[in-house]
Scaffold this active site. Structure first.
Site, PDB file in Angstrom:
ATOM      1  N   ASP A  54      -5.266 -22.433  30.500  1.00  0.00           N
ATOM      2  CA  ASP A  54      -6.099 -22.576  29.316  1.00  0.00           C
ATOM      3  C   ASP A  54      -5.471 -21.693  28.250  1.00  0.00           C
ATOM      4  O   ASP A  54      -5.509 -20.460  28.342  1.00  0.00           O
ATOM      5  CB  ASP A  54      -7.533 -22.126  29.613  1.00  0.00           C
ATOM      6  CG  ASP A  54      -8.444 -22.170  28.396  1.00  0.00           C
ATOM      7  OD1 ASP A  54      -7.952 -22.409  27.269  1.00  0.00           O
ATOM      8  OD2 ASP A  54      -9.661 -21.945  28.560  1.00  0.00           O
ATOM      9  N   VAL A  55      -4.870 -22.291  27.238  1.00  0.00           N
ATOM     10  CA  VAL A  55      -4.069 -21.522  26.287  1.00  0.00           C
ATOM     11  C   VAL A  55      -4.896 -20.551  25.456  1.00  0.00           C
ATOM     12  O   VAL A  55      -4.345 -19.618  24.866  1.00  0.00           O
ATOM     13  CB  VAL A  55      -3.255 -22.449  25.353  1.00  0.00           C
ATOM     14  CG1 VAL A  55      -2.271 -23.293  26.150  1.00  0.00           C
ATOM     15  CG2 VAL A  55      -4.168 -23.321  24.493  1.00  0.00           C
ATOM     16  N   TYR A 146      -8.913 -28.104  12.053  1.00  0.00           N
ATOM     17  CA  TYR A 146      -7.643 -28.652  12.530  1.00  0.00           C
ATOM     18  C   TYR A 146      -6.553 -28.435  11.490  1.00  0.00           C
ATOM     19  O   TYR A 146      -5.446 -27.975  11.805  1.00  0.00           O
ATOM     20  CB  TYR A 146      -7.803 -30.141  12.830  1.00  0.00           C
ATOM     21  CG  TYR A 146      -6.585 -30.774  13.465  1.00  0.00           C
ATOM     22  CD1 TYR A 146      -6.331 -30.630  14.824  1.00  0.00           C
ATOM     23  CD2 TYR A 146      -5.683 -31.515  12.705  1.00  0.00           C
ATOM     24  CE1 TYR A 146      -5.208 -31.199  15.414  1.00  0.00           C
ATOM     25  CE2 TYR A 146      -4.557 -32.089  13.285  1.00  0.00           C
ATOM     26  CZ  TYR A 146      -4.330 -31.936  14.639  1.00  0.00           C
ATOM     27  OH  TYR A 146      -3.217 -32.496  15.217  1.00  0.00           O
ATOM     28  N   LYS A 150      -3.269 -26.051  12.167  1.00  0.00           N
ATOM     29  CA  LYS A 150      -1.935 -26.646  12.168  1.00  0.00           C
ATOM     30  C   LYS A 150      -1.105 -26.162  10.983  1.00  0.00           C
ATOM     31  O   LYS A 150       0.117 -26.025  11.069  1.00  0.00           O
ATOM     32  CB  LYS A 150      -2.033 -28.169  12.168  1.00  0.00           C
ATOM     33  CG  LYS A 150      -2.599 -28.748  13.459  1.00  0.00           C
ATOM     34  CD  LYS A 150      -1.758 -28.397  14.665  1.00  0.00           C
ATOM     35  CE  LYS A 150      -2.222 -29.100  15.921  1.00  0.00           C
ATOM     36  NZ  LYS A 150      -1.378 -28.783  17.109  1.00  0.00           N
TER      37      LYS A 150
END
Length: 239
Positions: A54-55, A146, A150
């Site tokens: 799980d990052v 998001y 990113k």
């Protein structure tokens, strides 16, 4: 065998782009560790090692990198691919969703780079590939967290590239356009139709097309490439 004997960890590896990268790197001779929260059996090619990762969990990163280095003595390449999307805008976004997206997409990349860079420093060599998005460079309505995560990867990548360039470590980002994956298949079809309609090539990309770009960045062919943004989007950002 463009990655012959290179030790690689790919995150978010159980499906979609991550699985495509695992398969492509394995074909080119890499020793691949496939990290995912589910770590499914029977998905990866023979010879690929699945590990639970799980990052967003710092402790799991430490365990994963320790496992790889103890088994192989080094790690040559990290592909930070794991990511999630939530389509909240700023006004209607929840704190829970914000923290979840940032935790996976941004914190996870930070944790991963922090864990592997000391090992790459010892070897005076290494390649880190951070999977961003066209939406890390251009916006659509909604998806605020998001976009934020990113977009952050662009500068995180450039900073690490410049900071560690003298130690033989290359750090680059990849920016996929709309790719046909289980993630995009599960989202609102109207979103998919919109993005494909805005893509000059008029189609979705495939995980293998992204994997081919990552293969170049991971290989010694990209020995003079660091801090770059590799866009693979069917022409979306050229407009």
């Amino acid at each position: 065998m463009r990655l012959d004997g290179k030790v690689v960890l790919v995150t978010g590896a159980s499906r979609g782009i991550g699985l495509g990268i695992v398969e492509r790197f394995h074909e080119e001779g890499a020793i691949v560790y496939a990290g995912s929260t589910s770590n499914p059996s029977g998905v990866y090619p023979d010879g690929v090692t699945g590990i639970t990762l799980d990052v967003a969990d710092e402790a799991q990163w430490k365990t994963a990198i320790k496992q790889i280095v103890e088994a192989r003595g080094r790690i040559d390449c990290l592909v930070n691919n794991a990511g999630i999307a939530v389509y909240d805008g700023v006004a209607d976004g929840s704190t829970e969703n914000w923290r979840k997206v940032i935790g996976v997409n941004q914190d996870g990349v930070f944790f991963g780079m922090r864990e592997v860079i000391p090992h790459m420093q010892k070897e005076k060599s290494g390649s880190i590939i951070n999977i961003s998005s066209i939406w890390g460079k251009a916006a659509v309505a909604g998806a605020h967290a998001y976009h934020a995560s990113k977009g952050a990867l662009v500068m995180m990548t450039k900073n690490a590239a410049i900071t560690y360039v003298k130690e033989g470590i290359r750090v680059n980002s990849v920016h996929p356009g709309f790719i046909d994956t289980p993630l995009t298949q599960a989202q609102d079809p109207a979103i998919n139709e919109f993005v494909i309609g805005m893509t000059p090539m008029g189609r979705a990309g495939t995980p293998r097309e992204i994997a081919n770009g990552c293969l170049y960045l991971a290989s010694d062919e990209a020995s003079f490439v660091t801090g770059a943004e590799l866009v693979i989007d069917g022409g979306y950002l050229a407009q």
